[in-house]
Motif scaffolding. Structure first.
Motif, mmCIF file in Angstrom:
data_model
loop_
_atom_site.group_PDB
_atom_site.id
_atom_site.type_symbol
_atom_site.label_atom_id
_atom_site.label_comp_id
_atom_site.label_asym_id
_atom_site.label_seq_id
_atom_site.Cartn_x
_atom_site.Cartn_y
_atom_site.Cartn_z
ATOM 1 N N ALA A 1 -7.094 5.144 3.076
ATOM 2 C CA ALA A 1 -7.559 5.392 4.443
ATOM 3 C C ALA A 1 -9.036 5.740 4.419
ATOM 4 O O ALA A 1 -9.633 5.925 3.351
ATOM 5 C CB ALA A 1 -6.751 6.531 5.072
ATOM 6 N N GLN A 2 -9.621 5.824 5.614
ATOM 7 C CA GLN A 2 -11.017 6.226 5.723
ATOM 8 C C GLN A 2 -11.236 7.028 6.995
ATOM 9 O O GLN A 2 -10.448 6.948 7.940
ATOM 10 C CB GLN A 2 -11.948 5.030 5.672
ATOM 11 C CG GLN A 2 -11.699 3.982 6.722
ATOM 12 C CD GLN A 2 -12.556 2.743 6.493
ATOM 13 O OE1 GLN A 2 -13.108 2.525 5.439
ATOM 14 N NE2 GLN A 2 -12.672 1.932 7.527
ATOM 15 N N ALA B 1 -13.508 8.673 2.356
ATOM 16 C CA ALA B 1 -12.455 7.726 1.978
ATOM 17 C C ALA B 1 -11.308 8.518 1.360
ATOM 18 O O ALA B 1 -11.531 9.523 0.670
ATOM 19 C CB ALA B 1 -12.995 6.707 0.976
ATOM 20 N N LYS C 1 -14.009 7.806 9.986
ATOM 21 C CA LYS C 1 -15.243 7.344 10.623
ATOM 22 C C LYS C 1 -15.754 8.417 11.579
ATOM 23 O O LYS C 1 -14.987 8.981 12.360
ATOM 24 C CB LYS C 1 -15.001 6.046 11.394
ATOM 25 C CG LYS C 1 -14.651 4.876 10.494
ATOM 26 C CD LYS C 1 -14.406 3.617 11.280
ATOM 27 C CE LYS C 1 -14.022 2.468 10.355
ATOM 28 N NZ LYS C 1 -13.620 1.269 11.092
ATOM 29 N N SER D 1 -7.949 8.137 -1.119
ATOM 30 C CA SER D 1 -7.384 7.227 -2.115
ATOM 31 C C SER D 1 -6.315 7.941 -2.931
ATOM 32 O O SER D 1 -6.171 9.162 -2.862
ATOM 33 C CB SER D 1 -8.481 6.704 -3.049
ATOM 34 O OG SER D 1 -9.038 7.773 -3.794
ATOM 35 N N THR E 1 -8.216 6.282 9.813
ATOM 36 C CA THR E 1 -7.522 4.999 9.891
ATOM 37 C C THR E 1 -7.098 4.548 8.496
ATOM 38 O O THR E 1 -7.723 4.920 7.502
ATOM 39 C CB THR E 1 -8.421 3.896 10.498
ATOM 40 O OG1 THR E 1 -9.584 3.739 9.665
ATOM 41 C CG2 THR E 1 -8.859 4.256 11.911
ATOM 42 N N ARG E 2 -6.042 3.757 8.439
ATOM 43 C CA ARG E 2 -5.640 3.162 7.157
ATOM 44 C C ARG E 2 -6.659 2.099 6.774
ATOM 45 O O ARG E 2 -7.433 1.634 7.614
ATOM 46 C CB ARG E 2 -4.236 2.564 7.261
ATOM 47 C CG ARG E 2 -3.182 3.604 7.596
ATOM 48 C CD ARG E 2 -1.767 3.051 7.504
ATOM 49 N NE ARG E 2 -0.823 3.967 8.124
ATOM 50 C CZ ARG E 2 -0.316 5.045 7.526
ATOM 51 N NH1 ARG E 2 -0.648 5.329 6.277
ATOM 52 N NH2 ARG E 2 0.534 5.842 8.171
ATOM 53 N N THR E 3 -6.651 1.686 5.522
ATOM 54 C CA THR E 3 -7.605 0.663 5.074
ATOM 55 C C THR E 3 -7.388 -0.651 5.820
ATOM 56 O O THR E 3 -8.307 -1.447 5.958
ATOM 57 C CB THR E 3 -7.495 0.421 3.557
ATOM 58 O OG1 THR E 3 -6.120 0.206 3.218
ATOM 59 C CG2 THR E 3 -8.009 1.613 2.771
ATOM 60 N N SER E 4 -6.183 -0.856 6.365
ATOM 61 C CA SER E 4 -5.889 -2.055 7.150
ATOM 62 C C SER E 4 -6.554 -1.995 8.527
ATOM 63 O O SER E 4 -6.602 -2.994 9.239
ATOM 64 C CB SER E 4 -4.374 -2.199 7.339
ATOM 65 O OG SER E 4 -3.875 -1.096 8.094
ATOM 66 N N THR F 1 -6.690 3.882 -5.766
ATOM 67 C CA THR F 1 -6.299 2.879 -4.775
ATOM 68 C C THR F 1 -6.665 3.369 -3.370
ATOM 69 O O THR F 1 -6.209 4.436 -2.951
ATOM 70 C CB THR F 1 -4.779 2.623 -4.833
ATOM 71 O OG1 THR F 1 -4.423 2.233 -6.161
ATOM 72 C CG2 THR F 1 -4.370 1.537 -3.845
ATOM 73 N N PRO F 2 -7.486 2.605 -2.625
ATOM 74 C CA PRO F 2 -7.875 3.047 -1.273
ATOM 75 C C PRO F 2 -6.669 3.109 -0.340
ATOM 76 O O PRO F 2 -5.815 2.220 -0.346
ATOM 77 C CB PRO F 2 -8.868 1.971 -0.814
ATOM 78 C CG PRO F 2 -9.297 1.269 -2.059
ATOM 79 C CD PRO F 2 -8.129 1.344 -3.007
ATOM 80 N N GLU G 1 0.848 -1.187 0.000
ATOM 81 C CA GLU G 1 0.000 0.000 0.000
ATOM 82 C C GLU G 1 0.885 1.240 0.000
ATOM 83 O O GLU G 1 1.846 1.326 0.751
ATOM 84 C CB GLU G 1 -0.879 -0.033 1.255
ATOM 85 C CG GLU G 1 -1.857 1.105 1.358
ATOM 86 C CD GLU G 1 -2.681 0.987 2.640
ATOM 87 O OE1 GLU G 1 -2.378 1.725 3.591
ATOM 88 O OE2 GLU G 1 -3.606 0.159 2.678
#
Length: 197
Positions: free
Chosen positions: A41-42, A31, A44, A33, A54-57, A38-39, A3
């Motif tokens: 982070a997001q 989100a 909330k 990207s 937070t990261r996508t992980s 490519t994603p 990533e």
């Protein structure tokens, strides 16, 4: 495939994820990207005052805390956002004042550098990132640009294309990206209608 490092990139896109109009949406508020999609982070929404990046992980990056006047009067007073990392250290801030709060955000990075994210004009879809200039230079160096556009004319979903110059460091890029989240929160308060300010 590895990533990309979110804060090593000179350009990212922060946007509202697409959603069905027929079902209640329960996904992330925003989100982040790459320009190619490519994603990375997001964001909330925890309770309309605290937001987690937070990261996508799922790895926690930082918490954005919104502080403003008493709710019914908050449109008249200043609003301030504090960026807090996993060790509970403040790593940056963003603030806005005035009736049209989306006109300019004042940023402070982890190392204390002050930056401004300023809308080019009342109806402009572009904000410029600059440093405050005590001399009032009419053409300060532009360190970045944020351009907003609608990705769905039916629902009014928004996305922000963020471009930054190569010599901003990772902590400064983190502040800029978090501040774009704040810009969205000012323009589109959670739980309210689609009115843009």
């Amino acid at each position: 495939m590895t990533e990309p490092d979110l804060f090593a990139l000179e350009a990212v896109v922060v946007g509202q994820p697409k959603r069905s109009m027929w079902r209640r949406y329960t996904g992330p508020l925003l989100a982040v990207s790459t320009v190619e999609g490519t994603p990375l982070a997001q964001v909330k929404d925890i309770n309309h005052q605290h937001f987690f990046l937070t990261r996508t992980s799922g790895e926690f990056i930082l918490r954005i805390e919104k502080r403003s006047w008493y709710e019914p009067l908050q449109q008249f007073g200043p609003v301030r956002f504090h960026f807090v990392d996993g060790a509970d250290r403040e790593v940056g801030t963003a603030g806005a004042r005035g009736l049209v709060k989306s006109r300019q955000l004042t940023l402070r990075t982890e190392r204390g550098r002050r930056l401004l994210l300023t809308r080019r004009g009342q109806l402009s879809a572009e904000w410029h990132l600059t440093e405050p200039d005590p001399a009032g230079d009419p053409a300060p160096e532009v360190l970045g640009r944020v351009t907003v556009s609608s990705i769905d004319s039916w629902t009014g979903l928004q996305q922000y294309a963020v471009e930054m110059v190569h010599h901003l460091d990772a902590s400064e890029r983190q502040t800029v990206i978090a501040s774009v989240v704040c810009l969205h929160l000012i323009r589109r308060p959670p739980g309210e209608g689609p009115a843009v300010v």
